[in-house]
Design a protein around this motif. Structure first.
Motif, mmCIF file in Angstrom:
data_model
loop_
_atom_site.group_PDB
_atom_site.id
_atom_site.type_symbol
_atom_site.label_atom_id
_atom_site.label_comp_id
_atom_site.label_asym_id
_atom_site.label_seq_id
_atom_site.Cartn_x
_atom_site.Cartn_y
_atom_site.Cartn_z
ATOM 1 N N ASP A 1 -2.284 -5.946 -6.573
ATOM 2 C CA ASP A 1 -2.127 -7.412 -6.638
ATOM 3 C C ASP A 1 -0.700 -7.785 -7.010
ATOM 4 O OD1 ASP A 1 -4.672 -7.985 -5.866
ATOM 5 O OD2 ASP A 1 -5.421 -8.506 -7.862
ATOM 6 N N ASP B 1 -5.604 0.241 -13.644
ATOM 7 C CA ASP B 1 -6.402 -0.167 -12.492
ATOM 8 C C ASP B 1 -5.513 -0.366 -11.262
ATOM 9 O OD1 ASP B 1 -8.430 -1.190 -10.851
ATOM 10 O OD2 ASP B 1 -8.096 -3.240 -11.555
ATOM 11 N N ALA C 1 -6.188 -1.648 -8.410
ATOM 12 C CA ALA C 1 -6.335 -2.959 -7.762
ATOM 13 C C ALA C 1 -5.417 -3.988 -8.393
ATOM 14 C CB ALA C 1 -7.794 -3.429 -7.869
ATOM 15 N N GLN D 1 0.837 -1.211 0.000
ATOM 16 C CA GLN D 1 0.000 0.000 0.000
ATOM 17 C C GLN D 1 0.870 1.259 0.000
ATOM 18 O OE1 GLN D 1 -3.173 0.567 -0.324
ATOM 19 N NE2 GLN D 1 -4.332 -1.247 0.279
#
Length: 370
Positions: A366, A360, A362, A325
């Motif tokens: 990942d 994206d 996300a 993060q």
């Protein structure tokens, strides 16, 4: 002075053309060093690793060729931690104390940190004086010394304060690579591999075939790798000097890599932190993995890239202890982003990089989580 048959040159065109000279013993070539100098004042900016090796050689060659020159020197501590506004201020002070006029010239003698810092000082002194890049690392010879991007770091990110300021000349003395630690040589080879990855599959194959020669620092293979890399960068920079489009391709792996470097804190080179070339190697693999995850490229090409980087002794995974993060937050500060959306350099496979807008987050997260 130097063997003319071993000298290679690359012409960089555009609004401010210049020549990249690549060959042995160029730091002793006073006529070549002095040729770009238009005035009387020269400031040599170097670091405390490179200066003891080469600064007196450069000064002596310059003064022998042009006895009336007034030559000053600024030496900063080696390492990314010195690429700061404070050391930029020290360079400006050194120019002031030298009495440098509008026709002064700054010589950047060292690796990418020195090149970026000295180039930025040259861009700002009296709204811009000449700069000559004298790269002494493989990384700076093939990347940071070419194209005129200058900058310093701040705690929030790498290269966030800077200017475009093309050099008057780049003089790459390949003899300087003999004093380079093996780790630094490998770091430079990461950027060389990048050129194959973004636009030249044949060069990528050549790098696989010539790995042992390049890791041994063989003169012929090394000069060929430097020249080919500079040719690729010169072609792109000439078409896109201010990174409005195609030039962003040169940043394959850099958004991930810069995030890693910033999050680990621009550590000194002797510690366990990744250096710039190592971080770019990891970043290229992450970009390739993301490309495969998004259905843009075959996963087999990711494996081929990772295998080549590992064969060169380069890391390919994120160092332990870095929070995905936090890395994503660093990536949001990247200069390529538009309107707060991630804009990354990804690929369709080896030799086919492209800039992808609105990636994206996300999917990125990942990949960062592995």
């Amino acid at each position: 002075m130097n063997d003319a048959s071993s000298l290679r040159t690359v012409d960089v065109g555009g609004a401010t053309p210049y020549v990249i000279a690549i060959g042995p013993d160029l730091l002793r070539d006073g006529a070549r060093l002095a040729a770009p100098v238009r005035g009387r004042h020269v400031l040599i900016v170097s670091d405390d690793t490179v200066s003891p090796l080469y600064a007196s050689r450069v000064r002596a060659a310059l003064v022998q060729a042009r006895p009336q020159l007034q030559v000053g020197e600024l030496v900063i501590p080696a390492g990314e931690a010195s690429k700061t506004l404070d050391h930029f201020g020290a360079a400006i002070t050194a120019l002031a104390e030298l009495g440098a006029t509008r026709d002064a010239c700054v010589f950047a003698l060292g690796g990418g940190v020195v090149g970026d810092l000295a180039g930025f000082a040259a861009a700002c002194w009296m709204r811009g004086v000449d700069c000559v890049q004298l790269p002494t690392t493989l990384l700076s010879m093939v990347d940071s010394s070419v194209g005129g991007k200058t900058a310093v770091d701040i705690p929030q990110g790498k290269n966030l304060v800077g200017a475009f300021h093309p050099p008057r000349a780049v003089i790459a003395d390949t003899t300087a690579l003999h004093s380079l630690p093996a780790r630094e040589l490998r770091a430079g080879l990461a950027e060389v591999i990048k050129y194959g990855a973004i636009r030249d599959p044949l060069f990528f194959q050549w790098l696989a075939a010539e790995r042992e020669a390049l890791l041994r620092g063989e003169a012929g293979a090394t000069a060929q790798a430097i020249a080919r890399s500079c040719e690729h960068k010169a072609e792109i920079v000439e078409r896109d000097p201010l990174e409005k489009g195609e030039r962003a391709l040169l940043n394959l792996g850099h958004t991930f890599g810069h995030a890693i470097e910033t999050e680990q804190g621009y550590g000194a080179p002797h510690n366990d932190n990744l250096n710039h070339g190592e971080a770019v190697a990891v970043g290229m693999v992450l970009a390739a993995r993301l490309s495969a995850r998004l259905g843009m490229a075959p996963a087999a090409d990711t494996d081929t890239l990772r295998a080549l980087l590992e064969a060169y002794g380069l890391p390919t995974t994120i160092p332990a202890g870095l929070d995905p993060q936090a890395l994503l937050a660093r990536m949001r500060l990247d200069k390529k982003n538009v309107a707060g959306r991630l804009r990354l350099v990804l690929w369709r496979g080896i030799g086919q990089a492209e800039v992808v807008p609105d990636v994206d987050e996300a999917a990125v997260l990942d990949v960062l989580r592995g």
